[in-house]
Design an enzyme around this catalytic site. Structure first.
Site, short mmCIF file in Angstrom:
data_model
loop_
_atom_site.label_atom_id
_atom_site.label_comp_id
_atom_site.label_asym_id
_atom_site.label_seq_id
_atom_site.Cartn_x
_atom_site.Cartn_y
_atom_site.Cartn_z
N ASP A 319 0.88 -1.21 0.07
CA ASP A 319 -0.06 0.14 0.10
C ASP A 319 1.04 1.34 -0.06
O ASP A 319 2.12 1.24 0.15
CB ASP A 319 -0.88 -0.10 1.17
CG ASP A 319 -2.12 0.91 0.85
OD1 ASP A 319 -2.16 1.59 0.03
OD2 ASP A 319 -3.30 0.59 1.69
N GLU A 515 -9.93 7.67 3.59
CA GLU A 515 -8.80 7.37 4.84
C GLU A 515 -8.35 8.23 5.70
O GLU A 515 -8.30 9.46 5.55
CB GLU A 515 -7.49 7.02 3.90
CG GLU A 515 -7.56 5.92 2.76
CD GLU A 515 -6.15 5.87 2.30
OE1 GLU A 515 -5.36 5.45 2.85
OE2 GLU A 515 -6.32 6.28 1.00
C1 BGC Z 1 -3.40 9.63 -2.68
C2 BGC Z 1 -4.17 8.42 -2.41
C3 BGC Z 1 -3.56 7.67 -1.37
C4 BGC Z 1 -3.13 8.33 -0.27
C5 BGC Z 1 -2.55 7.66 0.87
C6 BGC Z 1 -3.16 10.52 -1.22
O1 BGC Z 1 -2.43 11.70 -1.59
O2 BGC Z 1 -3.95 10.45 -3.62
O3 BGC Z 1 -4.42 7.65 -3.49
O4 BGC Z 1 -4.47 6.64 -1.06
O5 BGC Z 1 -2.27 9.63 -0.35
O6 BGC Z 1 -2.51 7.93 2.26
C1 BGC Z 2 -5.17 3.14 0.35
C2 BGC Z 2 -5.38 2.00 -0.81
C3 BGC Z 2 -5.32 2.32 -2.34
C4 BGC Z 2 -4.11 3.15 -2.25
C5 BGC Z 2 -3.80 3.67 -3.68
C6 BGC Z 2 -3.76 3.74 -0.11
O1 BGC Z 2 -3.72 5.00 0.76
O2 BGC Z 2 -4.99 2.47 1.52
O3 BGC Z 2 -6.67 1.35 -0.57
O4 BGC Z 2 -5.61 1.50 -2.98
O5 BGC Z 2 -3.60 4.12 -1.25
O6 BGC Z 2 -4.46 5.06 -3.98
#
Ligand code: BGC
Ligand code: BGC
Length: 795
Positions: A319, A515
């Site tokens: 990830d 997230e």
């Molecule tokens: C990205 C996301 C990613 C996240 C991770 C963001 O800046 O656009 O895709 O999941 O950072 O924490």
């Molecule tokens: C997320 C994932 C995601 C990845 C790519 C991460 O921060 O936990 O679920 O697939 O980013 O965007």
């Protein structure tokens, strides 16, 4: 088979329990023999393919092999880079679009993928790169794509056949933009709904997750056929996040699952064998830890369980910089994740450093060649199955399929089936033909609220109606259906009306989040926009009230439930508002197109305390139009102090300063509680001489928020301007000059950082300095996830 597995899970759960109670030692080493066995289908590869791959690997240089093991994000890599760094894979994260364009259409995406593909085929060993994206509820990064309910709503539908069709539609639209891999499905089994990713999980019941894991994997990839690549309208699936992403202590994102191995297996692992048996080509490791050990570095889980016991033959992807969280690792240096079993590291912006360090570690033997070859073999196997390695590679990319009518019909059906009726006293619903209806509330005409996070932008914020050309809001769809049945309907943002309605439909709930931004200290619905007053006012006028509640999880909303004659849990239904109208509005015949069939995928809480112990409504609850049951009155006491339990990124909420923060005022500044949208929901500050208001408290670390492009958001009203206002955060000061009137001000944390702010140990997160005469009303001040597009205030 499914029944047996569910039974086994139930037995294990009955005997297993929280670690402390079970008396087991807190181990983070798995015992594979205890785990369910599984096996990737033989059709995932073939003897001929394996021979070809072996030959390719034998001919590859070390640089080429290491390159295969690293994935970069399009915001930080160009096709030209591939000539020097032969990376195996590229991703587009939630905030990344082709050439910086987050609103790119399918053709533009296909062009971008094509450029990377061409560059990779020309470079080094000539192996095409693999391109991945988060199509987690439809191809949700694309305006005009078909956007489905988030997984929690699909869990309410309890319909595996529908899930398979959704997978097929999603795959067709992802493939339509030239992309061959989606980071879905999420197989989390959320236990603590304070977790901001709860809505990405289908249900609390592992048996349902098992059925859906299989259905979604088959829908996305099709069944694997021997000797044949996936079809041009199919893409690789990702079973994620391995493991216990939904089992972390306190529901903390990227947290630690403090549970026994038995519970880990019975609750959190069940979806994986199903997805692997169905042919999942990839699995993503979870950010989370198990009993203190980061999964990205846990060899017993990644290698012994997943590749060994579960017979997984595809690739394990990391990830987002997740490897960097292993003790002793950084995002640019982490042999340990590869020795533990990770095959492809997601190194969005850290790929160059990681490539160089890994190369060095391969040369000095820290990373054994056998492990490198295994990783390369698995990556090439996935590419072969996607048809990328053949003499005539499978061509994906028919933009016409994005948002096709037949696809939108599936999303409409899914939205309808996801609705759960919690209360319907006196049969207020369905709305009768000829009814006079007021449609109101902050969600009545808000695509952003009904689509939720992971839509157009990462957090789902900063979108406009123009981003959803193929959608209809709930309010508009209902108004059309009501008029069609001979009634009248008006959409009013603030609940006011000219002609007295018979019924008011109030659409409200959570604002979009994704997230860690969505993590909460408790599971109370925060009615920040005066929703409660609005319901009460309508009710007091004798108008029947229907609540349509948009949320990523069940939330305590006792007062709102009591103020409503009918209450519908609508989750995050996506862009097809007609699906909601199909169920709530009776047509000319007096019957709605569909009844309520959805059942709660998680228990609905009786108060704001989490985890849910004695729920108000158990999982599986859901009324139909046939049920005459009266509901309520229900408990209205949250049983926690909602203001005192706000979090480190919330400085002012409903006009109050929540703990651990406190307000300090320079002399000459007066503060008083005022009403903006609801009673005393804001605080007005009046400057009779120059000075500052400060939010003080214990030092907190805001580096994570800084790294992820978050912003400070001030919301309220500028009553009287008096020159520029100085906003100080993390020690850096920026000047802003908003216009008088309603105020929504957002300043990316990056701007304070660039101005010298340090986000490591922030003690006074926020200070606002003004001149004599300034009057500023604040309803909220908090840190919020946004797209990367907001500019800094001019210096
Ligand atoms: C990205 C996301 C990613 C996240 C991770 C963001 O800046 O656009 O895709 O999941 O950072 O924490
Ligand atoms: C997320 C994932 C995601 C990845 C790519 C991460 O921060 O936990 O679920 O697939 O980013 O965007």
């Amino acid at each position: 088979m499914m029944v047996r597995r569910a039974l086994l899970a139930a037995l294990l759960l009955a005997s297993g329990s929280a670690l402390a109670a079970s008396g087991e030692a807190a181990s983070s080493t798995a015992h594979p023999a205890l785990w369910p066995a599984a096996k990737s289908p033989p059709a995932l590869t073939s003897p001929a393919t394996e021979r070809r791959i072996a030959k390719m690997i034998a001919a590859m240089t070390l640089e080429q092999k290491i390159g295969q093991m690293i994935q970069a994000d399009i915001s930080a890599v160009t096709p030209e880079d591939l000539a020097r760094y032969p990376l195996g894979s590229i991703l587009a994260g939630g905030n990344s679009g082709p050439w910086g364009d987050e609103r790119a259409d399918a053709a533009k995406w296909a062009r971008l993928v094509g450029e990377f593909r061409k560059a990779s085929a020309k470079a080094g060993a000539g192996i095409p790169m693999l391109f991945g994206i988060d199509a987690v509820h439809g191809h949700s990064n694309l305006p005009g794509a078909t956007i489905f309910p988030h997984n929690i709503g699909l869990g309410a539908a309890r319909d595996p056949a529908l899930i398979e069709r959704i997978g097929a539609v999603t795959a067709a639209e992802v493939a339509a933009s030239g992309i061959d891999w989606t980071f879905a499905p999420t197989l989390a089994v959320p236990q603590d709904l304070r977790w901001g990713r709860s809505y990405e999980g289908y249900a609390a019941d592992p048996a349902l997750v098992v059925a859906y894991a299989r259905a979604m994997t088959i829908g996305l990839q099709g069944p694997l056929l021997p000797g044949k690549p996936l079809a041009a309208d199919k893409v690789a699936a990702t079973a994620k996040h391995f493991l216990a992403d939904g089992g972390t202590d306190g529901g903390k994102d990227q947290g630690d699952a403090l549970i026994s191995e038995r519970e880990l297996i019975a609750r959190h692992a069940q979806g994986y064998p199903a997805s692997i048996n169905a042919g999942a080509l990839t699995v993503m490791a979870s950010f989370s830890s198990w009993n203190g050990a980061k999964n990205h570095g846990n060899q017993s889980l990644l290698t012994d369980v997943l590749k060994g016991r579960m017979g997984f033959q595809g690739l394990i992807v990391g990830d987002w910089n997740g490897h960097g969280q292993i003790p002793g690792c950084t995002v640019t240096d982490c042999a340990r994740t590869f020795t533990a079993g990770l095959d492809l590291a997601m190194a969005p912006n850290s790929w160059k450093g990681l490539f160089e360090a890994t190369l060095r570690e391969a040369r000095d033997g820290t990373l054994p060649m056998s492990r490198i070859d295994d990783a390369a073999r698995r990556i090439l196997r996935v590419k072969a199955k996607l048809g990328l390695l053949g003499a005539t590679p499978v061509e994906r990319g028919n933009p016409a399929l994005v948002g096709a009518d037949a696809h939108l019909a599936v999303a409409r059906e899914a939205a309808a089936k996801s609705l759960v009726l919690l209360k319907n006293n006196d049969g207020v619903l369905p709305l009768r033909p000829g009814a006079r209806v007021l449609i109101t509330g902050p969600g009545a005409d808000s695509m952003a609220m009904q689509a939720g996070g992971w839509t157009i932008t990462w957090q789902g914020t900063d979108t406009t109606a123009a981003d959803y050309p193929k959608g209809q809001t709930i309010g508009r769809a209902m108004a059309a259906a009501i008029k069609n049945a001979g009634g009248s309907a008006a959409i009013s943002a603030d609940g006011s009306f000219k002609d007295r309605p018979d019924v008011a439909v109030v659409v409200y709930g959570e604002q979009p989040y994704a997230e860690f931004q969505g993590d909460m200290p408790n599971i109370a619905f925060r009615a920040n926009a005066g929703e409660k007053d609005m319901l009460a006012k309508l009710k007091a006028q004798g108008i029947k009230v229907v609540s349509v509640f948009l949320s990523g999880r069940p939330l305590f909303a006792g007062a709102e439930l009591n103020l409503s004659d009918a209450f519908v849990a609508a989750w995050l239904p996506g862009t097809q508002g007609q699906g909601v109208a199909d169920v709530l509005v009776a047509g000319k015949t007096g019957k709605p197109a569909r009844g309520f069939t959805g059942k709660l995928p998680f228990p609905w809480p009786v108060d704001a305390v989490s985890p849910v112990k004695a729920p108000l409504f158990p999982a599986g609850y859901g009324l139909t139009y046939a049920s005459k049951a009266k509901v309520g009155p229900v408990n209205e006491d949250p049983h926690v102090d909602l203001v005192a339990s706000a979090s480190e990124g919330v400085y002012v909420a409903l006009g109050k300063v929540p703990s651990p923060w406190h307000l300090s005022l320079d002399p000459g500044i007066a503060a008083k509680a005022v009403d903006l949208g609801a009673q005393e929901d804001a605080q007005a500050f009046a400057w009779s001489e120059p000075g500052a208001i400060g939010i003080d408290g214990p030092p907190v670390d805001l580096m994570r928020q800084l790294d992820e492009e978050f912003a400070l958001k001030l919301e309220g009203r500028l009553d009287a301007a008096a020159g520029p206002i100085a906003v100080t955060m993390a020690g850096a000061t920026l000047k802003v000059e908003p216009a008088a009137g309603p105020l929504t001000l957002r300043i990316p944390l990056r701007c304070f950082h660039e101005a010298g702010g340090s986000f490591k140990a922030v003690g006074t997160p926020l200070k606002i300095t003004g001149e004599k005469g300034l009057v500023l009303t604040l309803r909220s001040a908090s840190i919020e996830g946004v797209g990367q597009t907001i500019p800094c205030p001019a210096k």
